[in-house]
Design an enzyme around this catalytic site. Structure first.
Site, PDB file in Angstrom:
ATOM      1  N   ARG A 120      40.226  13.209 -65.363  1.00  0.00           N
ATOM      2  CA  ARG A 120      40.420  13.804 -64.055  1.00  0.00           C
ATOM      3  C   ARG A 120      41.382  14.977 -64.148  1.00  0.00           C
ATOM      4  O   ARG A 120      42.295  15.011 -64.942  1.00  0.00           O
ATOM      5  CB  ARG A 120      40.980  12.756 -63.084  1.00  0.00           C
ATOM      6  CG  ARG A 120      40.061  11.562 -62.868  1.00  0.00           C
ATOM      7  CD  ARG A 120      40.721  10.545 -61.966  1.00  0.00           C
ATOM      8  NE  ARG A 120      40.716  10.988 -60.582  1.00  0.00           N
ATOM      9  CZ  ARG A 120      41.515  10.473 -59.645  1.00  0.00           C
ATOM     10  NH1 ARG A 120      42.406   9.571 -59.977  1.00  0.00           N
ATOM     11  NH2 ARG A 120      41.438  10.890 -58.397  1.00  0.00           N
ATOM     12  N   LYS A 185      37.148   1.852 -61.876  1.00  0.00           N
ATOM     13  CA  LYS A 185      36.027   2.606 -62.455  1.00  0.00           C
ATOM     14  C   LYS A 185      35.528   1.940 -63.726  1.00  0.00           C
ATOM     15  O   LYS A 185      36.291   1.680 -64.649  1.00  0.00           O
ATOM     16  CB  LYS A 185      36.444   4.045 -62.741  1.00  0.00           C
ATOM     17  CG  LYS A 185      35.278   4.930 -63.178  1.00  0.00           C
ATOM     18  CD  LYS A 185      35.643   6.395 -63.133  1.00  0.00           C
ATOM     19  CE  LYS A 185      34.469   7.281 -63.538  1.00  0.00           C
ATOM     20  NZ  LYS A 185      34.767   8.716 -63.413  1.00  0.00           N
ATOM     21  N   ARG A 322      37.050   9.510 -49.728  1.00  0.00           N
ATOM     22  CA  ARG A 322      37.938   8.396 -50.048  1.00  0.00           C
ATOM     23  C   ARG A 322      37.802   7.300 -49.007  1.00  0.00           C
ATOM     24  O   ARG A 322      37.730   7.575 -47.811  1.00  0.00           O
ATOM     25  CB  ARG A 322      39.393   8.866 -50.090  1.00  0.00           C
ATOM     26  CG  ARG A 322      39.651   9.962 -51.108  1.00  0.00           C
ATOM     27  CD  ARG A 322      41.096  10.457 -51.014  1.00  0.00           C
ATOM     28  NE  ARG A 322      41.307  11.553 -51.938  1.00  0.00           N
ATOM     29  CZ  ARG A 322      42.425  12.276 -51.980  1.00  0.00           C
ATOM     30  NH1 ARG A 322      43.405  12.010 -51.138  1.00  0.00           N
ATOM     31  NH2 ARG A 322      42.564  13.264 -52.850  1.00  0.00           N
TER      32      ARG A 322
END
Length: 327
Positions: A120, A185, A322
């Site tokens: 990220r 994740k 989100r």
């Protein structure tokens, strides 16, 4: 002694002495120690005890094209183009892009390690060998970009089918391309398209699946992450089987997408959709609003019912979605 040979010698998870490793490779114990340190720098948690030798904290297996093919049905194996496994590569998708003009349809490149893997916000990402799966597949389509809408979401469904066959039934899809389990994740997807809007085009589809995550990766991640080992009671399926099942589902699923587009995946996507019915915050470059997830449309756009009551279709990769109160 090469680092790959050393990892293979330790793959059983049993302790092996430095002297035995040196004899096996015909090198000095100092050379063995040097390769042990090289593996540790790549993120492999090799343990060592005085008088006890070296060991991995778990069993593993290195990826091998022949063993992967053993897990493929004959018709799938026949449809594959290239199937390569690299010990270390900058990026499996980049390798396919470099060789795009010469490769057959459904060519696949897998890397034990990716030196240019990115996390990220552009940060470097460790991809230690012998633990996870980094795979890219090349798929050619005749319909052009106009027919590629929703491809990344369809690949998400395909990945969920593979996980289901591997006994993982607690995962789901977070629009547009994350696979989560317990809000952590588990896998990610990246689709890159090239070609013509109305003519032939090519998709390079990269998939990363967490099979076994060392502590260093948990510490490095800026979000909760999980792996197949955690979801299977510390007993993940073999890595070659994971690769074989994923390849089988990819070839089958991409055939389906070629015939039906994303419309053929909408119903399946709905059963894995982690955002449907959830309170969401949608953050774009120009605006931000709250709402509730209402699924996806036949194009693969995320539907959000705003607090004002109207439904908005979100299809931009520049938008962050989100769950309220969640990462």
């Amino acid at each position: 002694m090469l680092a790959r040979d050393l990892l293979e010698a330790l793959a059983t998870g049993e302790a092996v002495s430095g002297a035995a490793l040196a004899r096996r490779a015909g090198v000095t114990r100092a050379a063995v120690w040097k390769q042990i340190e090289a593996l540790r720098l790549k993120g492999v948690p090799v343990e060592a005890k005085v008088g006890g030798g070296y060991r991995l904290p778990w069993r593993t297996e290195l990826l091998d094209p022949a063993r992967i093919r053993e897990h493929l049905p004959p018709d799938i194996a026949q449809d594959l183009g290239l199937l390569e496994v690299h010990w270390e590569i900058d990026s499996t998708s980049s390798e396919l892009q470099r060789r795009l003009p010469t490769l057959d349809d459904c060519s696949i490149v897998i890397g034990e390690m990716q030196s240019a893997g990115r996390g990220r916000r552009g940060r470097a990402w460790l991809s230690p060998p012998g633990m996870n799966l980094y795979l890219s597949i090349l798929k050619r389509f005749d319909g052009g970009f106009a027919g590629m809408t929703g491809l990344s979401l369809a690949v998400g469904v395909i990945l969920m089918r593979a996980l289901d066959e591997l006994g993982i039934r607690t995962a789901g899809l977070k629009w547009p391309n994350d696979v989560l389990a317990g809000q952590a994740k588990l896998a990610g997807i990246l689709v890159e398209l090239s070609g013509e809007y109305l003519g032939p085009c090519t998709a390079v589809i990269g998939i990363g699946v967490n099979i076994r995550l060392p502590d260093a990766l948990h510490e490095q991640a800026e979000q909760p992450i999980t792996d197949l080992a955690s979801l299977r009671g510390d007993d993940p399926p073999g890595r070659n089987r994971v690769a074989g099942v994923l390849i089988e589902k990819l070839v089958e699923g991409l055939r389906q997408f070629d015939r039906q587009g994303f419309a053929g995946f909408v119903a399946d996507y709905a059963q894995y959709d982690l955002l449907k019915g959830e309170p969401l915050r949608v953050i774009g470059a120009q605006s931000e609003f709250a709402g509730t997830g209402e699924g996806v449309d036949p194009r693969g756009a995320l539907l959000v019912r705003r607090d004002e009551g109207d439904i908005v279709a979100i299809d931009s990769a520049d938008v962050s979605v989100r769950r309220q109160g969640k990462p």
